[in-house]
Design a protein around this motif. Structure first.
Motif, mmCIF file in Angstrom:
data_model
loop_
_atom_site.group_PDB
_atom_site.id
_atom_site.type_symbol
_atom_site.label_atom_id
_atom_site.label_comp_id
_atom_site.label_asym_id
_atom_site.label_seq_id
_atom_site.Cartn_x
_atom_site.Cartn_y
_atom_site.Cartn_z
ATOM 1 N N GLN A 1 3.134 -4.043 -5.583
ATOM 2 C CA GLN A 1 4.314 -4.005 -4.727
ATOM 3 C C GLN A 1 4.055 -3.013 -3.597
ATOM 4 O OE1 GLN A 1 7.916 -1.551 -5.557
ATOM 5 N NE2 GLN A 1 8.878 -3.518 -6.046
ATOM 6 N N VAL A 2 4.274 -3.453 -2.363
ATOM 7 C CA VAL A 2 4.077 -2.594 -1.191
ATOM 8 C C VAL A 2 5.438 -2.368 -0.536
ATOM 9 C CG1 VAL A 2 2.877 -2.283 1.004
ATOM 10 C CG2 VAL A 2 1.788 -3.580 -0.852
ATOM 11 N N VAL B 1 2.578 2.038 -2.664
ATOM 12 C CA VAL B 1 1.889 0.888 -3.269
ATOM 13 C C VAL B 1 1.858 1.115 -4.768
ATOM 14 C CG1 VAL B 1 -0.221 -0.471 -3.351
ATOM 15 C CG2 VAL B 1 0.481 0.591 -1.190
ATOM 16 N N LYS B 2 2.505 0.210 -5.509
ATOM 17 C CA LYS B 2 2.612 0.354 -6.960
ATOM 18 C C LYS B 2 2.162 -0.937 -7.643
ATOM 19 C CE LYS B 2 4.920 4.340 -6.702
ATOM 20 N NZ LYS B 2 4.462 5.607 -7.293
ATOM 21 N N SER B 3 1.299 -0.797 -8.645
ATOM 22 C CA SER B 3 0.919 -1.956 -9.453
ATOM 23 C C SER B 3 2.045 -2.259 -10.432
ATOM 24 C CB SER B 3 -0.374 -1.658 -10.217
ATOM 25 O OG SER B 3 -0.676 -2.712 -11.111
ATOM 26 N N ARG C 1 9.441 4.405 -13.527
ATOM 27 C CA ARG C 1 8.319 4.687 -12.632
ATOM 28 C C ARG C 1 8.852 5.067 -11.264
ATOM 29 N NH1 ARG C 1 3.898 0.472 -12.008
ATOM 30 N NH2 ARG C 1 3.017 2.209 -10.845
ATOM 31 N N ARG C 2 8.588 6.285 -10.853
ATOM 32 C CA ARG C 2 9.138 6.817 -9.599
ATOM 33 C C ARG C 2 8.594 6.043 -8.391
ATOM 34 N NH1 ARG C 2 8.225 10.849 -5.707
ATOM 35 N NH2 ARG C 2 10.085 12.120 -5.250
ATOM 36 N N GLY C 3 9.498 5.738 -7.434
ATOM 37 C CA GLY C 3 9.087 5.117 -6.180
ATOM 38 C C GLY C 3 8.987 3.613 -6.201
ATOM 39 N N LEU C 4 9.317 2.979 -7.330
ATOM 40 C CA LEU C 4 9.284 1.523 -7.411
ATOM 41 C C LEU C 4 10.534 0.948 -6.744
ATOM 42 C CD1 LEU C 4 7.145 -0.270 -8.792
ATOM 43 C CD2 LEU C 4 8.732 -0.530 -10.692
#
Length: 301
Positions: free
Chosen positions: A207-208, A220-222, A254-257
């Motif tokens: 996810q961007v 950017v998170k997987s 998960r922080r920032g998702l």
């Protein structure tokens, strides 16, 4: 009440009570940090859209208005003290989206939020008093019609030093649009004509999130990943299907998702992809979300 002193003018005494108006407001707000955050005179909060309607005293006879079925039922149930209203979203507004805070991020929020607010005042530009208002958070969410004609494909060729022939990698998906909770099948084709051995193939959905207002931050998170021991020795090829499950249930806390906004006592999803019309400024969107599928591998040596 506005005052506690009422004057007797001999012929008349000031009346006790308020002669205010009742308004409803639809707002779209981008927040970047706590609501009260203010750095060098700049509040990290911007109203992207505001519209206000007067509902009392009524500007038009409610009997002459067209009501939805649920408004008709509520009017019959609630009687003369019910005042229907209607708002339309402009087509250039973003959808609800919020970055998931970490366990220690108390009170912090980065989000695009929608709110319906009813308040009393002498005019609609009055400062809204919390004691004279009621608020309800709503969500604007994205729906993408499924386009089955477009089949996403990406391919690339790697040329290694001291290797006469290249490594060719092809990645494809059966369709472009996936809905929340739907598995994502990924097809990977690797033709290894090089002198290197390929190993430890992994496939992920990332996810961007671009925060395009104030900061231009990028997260950017997987959100789904499959790591394998699959290998492609020199001079061989591999064709294999992998299935990924990008779900919020696998990414709690998960922080920032980026999420599809959040309502009290209701669950939500990973944020939907942002669809921005060509004539709309990206900065007005607050945050832009997209997804990509990535294949990684290790070449020996």
């Amino acid at each position: 009440m506005a005052k506690r002193d009422f004057v007797d003018h001999c012929d008349v005494v000031d009346p006790v009570g308020e002669s205010g108006f009742l308004y409803v407001m639809l707002s779209c707000t981008f927040r970047y940090g706590r609501q009260d955050m203010d750095v060098m005179g700049v509040a990290f909060r911007r109203d992207l859209f505001l519209v206000t309607r007067q509902v009392y005293p009524e500007l038009q006879d409610k009997e002459k208005l067209t009501h939805t079925k649920i408004q008709q039922k509520l009017l019959r149930k609630l009687g003369d003290n019910a005042f229907p209203f209607f708002f339309e979203f402009p087509d250039n507004l973003p959808c609800s989206v919020a970055l998931q805070p970490g366990p220690s991020d108390v009170g912090k929020k980065c989000a695009v939020e929608f709110e319906v607010k009813a308040f009393c005042g002498e005019n609609q530009d009055d400062k809204i008093d919390k004691q004279s208002s009621v608020r309800l958070t709503i969500r604007k969410i994205q729906h993408s019609p499924e386009n089955t004609k477009l089949v996403p494909v990406a391919e690339t060729t790697f040329e290694f030093l001291m290797s006469e022939k290249p490594l060719h990698v092809k990645l494809s998906l059966p369709k472009e649009t996936f809905y929340h909770g739907e598995p994502v099948p990924v097809n990977v084709e690797i033709t290894n004509s090089s002198s290197r051995n390929i190993k430890d193939i992994s496939v992920s959905v990332e996810q961007v999130t671009n925060v395009v207002l104030y900061s231009n931050d990028k997260y950017v998170k997987s959100v789904a990943k499959e790591e394998t021991n699959d290998s492609v020795p020199s001079g061989t090829s591999l064709k294999k299907d992998y299935t990924l499950y990008p779900l919020l249930a696998h990414n709690k806390d998960r922080r920032g998702l980026a999420l599809d906004g959040r309502l009290k006592h209701e669950d939500t999803n990973l944020a939907s992809s942002s669809i921005v019309k060509q004539e709309v400024l990206k900065e007005v969107q607050g945050m832009l979300v997209s997804y990509k599928v990535i294949v990684r591998m290790i070449a020996s040596g």
